[in-house]
Design a protein around this motif. Sequence first.
Motif, PDB file in Angstrom:
ATOM      1  N   LEU A  57       0.848  -1.197   0.000  1.00 32.57           N
ATOM      2  CA  LEU A  57       0.000   0.000   0.000  1.00 32.57           C
ATOM      3  C   LEU A  57       0.877   1.239   0.000  1.00 32.57           C
ATOM      4  CD1 LEU A  57      -2.730   1.533   0.484  1.00 32.57           C
ATOM      5  CD2 LEU A  57      -2.222   1.322   2.921  1.00 32.57           C
ATOM      6  N   ASP A  58       0.530   2.192  -0.831  1.00 39.55           N
ATOM      7  CA  ASP A  58       1.177   3.502  -0.872  1.00 39.55           C
ATOM      8  C   ASP A  58       0.055   4.522  -1.012  1.00 39.55           C
ATOM      9  OD1 ASP A  58       2.917   5.614  -1.082  1.00 39.55           O
ATOM     10  OD2 ASP A  58       3.596   5.116  -3.101  1.00 39.55           O
ATOM     11  N   LEU A  59      -0.210   5.283   0.037  1.00 38.83           N
ATOM     12  CA  LEU A  59      -1.322   6.218   0.071  1.00 38.83           C
ATOM     13  C   LEU A  59      -0.803   7.613   0.406  1.00 38.83           C
ATOM     14  CD1 LEU A  59      -4.450   6.731   0.198  1.00 38.83           C
ATOM     15  CD2 LEU A  59      -4.264   6.244   2.645  1.00 38.83           C
ATOM     16  N   ILE A  60      -1.269   8.607  -0.334  1.00 42.19           N
ATOM     17  CA  ILE A  60      -0.917  10.005  -0.074  1.00 42.19           C
ATOM     18  C   ILE A  60      -2.210  10.806  -0.011  1.00 42.19           C
ATOM     19  CG2 ILE A  60       0.241  12.078  -0.941  1.00 42.19           C
ATOM     20  CD1 ILE A  60       2.107  10.170  -2.522  1.00 42.19           C
ATOM     21  N   VAL A  61      -2.365  11.599   1.041  1.00 37.81           N
ATOM     22  CA  VAL A  61      -3.496  12.514   1.169  1.00 37.81           C
ATOM     23  C   VAL A  61      -2.908  13.896   1.407  1.00 37.81           C
ATOM     24  CG1 VAL A  61      -5.568  13.115   2.465  1.00 37.81           C
ATOM     25  CG2 VAL A  61      -4.962  10.703   2.150  1.00 37.81           C
ATOM     26  N   GLU A  62      -3.241  14.854   0.552  1.00 34.64           N
ATOM     27  CA  GLU A  62      -2.754  16.219   0.695  1.00 34.64           C
ATOM     28  C   GLU A  62      -3.935  17.176   0.749  1.00 34.64           C
ATOM     29  OE1 GLU A  62      -0.454  16.363  -2.879  1.00 34.64           O
ATOM     30  OE2 GLU A  62       1.402  15.827  -1.839  1.00 34.64           O
ATOM     31  N   ALA A  63      -3.873  18.090   1.679  1.00 36.70           N
ATOM     32  CA  ALA A  63      -4.856  19.172   1.755  1.00 36.70           C
ATOM     33  C   ALA A  63      -4.034  20.443   1.865  1.00 36.70           C
ATOM     34  CB  ALA A  63      -5.770  19.009   2.967  1.00 36.70           C
TER      35      ALA A  63
END
Length: 186
Positions: A57-63
């Motif tokens: 798994l490779d997850l990125i969340v940017e705000a």
Amino acid sequence: AREAEAGRGLSLSREVTAQPGGLLPARGARHGWAVPPELATWRIAANVRGPVDALALDLIVEAGPARATAEGLLDLVARSAAGLRVLVTAPAMTLHPRGTGPLRWEKLTLEGDIDGPLAALVWVASLALEGAGTGGMTVDRLAMTARGATGPVLTVERLEAAARGEALRLLAPAVVDLSDGLAVDR
């Protein structure tokens, strides 16, 4: 059947983005939070690949400038995680929760490591907060580390905190050893 299922590989990549005035500000407002304009643009990118018993798994969340990542292995057959590493960073910002004064910080970092079966994950998490404050209280630096496990109840085995600041001078540094555990029913 399990061997056939475990040997099957998956590969999936997805990215979702939103611009100002979209979902994040609407959800924040619904829950009483005024989302700062710099967080109104966001992106989620997820990649999974490998066999279902060792799915990377490779997850990125940017705000805006805030960023969260998760990397590690998931075993969908055994329903477990291995070496799952979570990192959240947020630069200086101010949030405005409804009914309270502004909540601000200069820098926020949250790191965590997660392993084990989903029903009883073992975790270690560290929080570092610099220049935080709300109302008349300001904390120069707050550092906390917690380790524990989840299951039918959430158990925290050890919690350490160190803080500097006018309002917390008498409380810092502090170490809370919960060797018998602290159970919180969910």
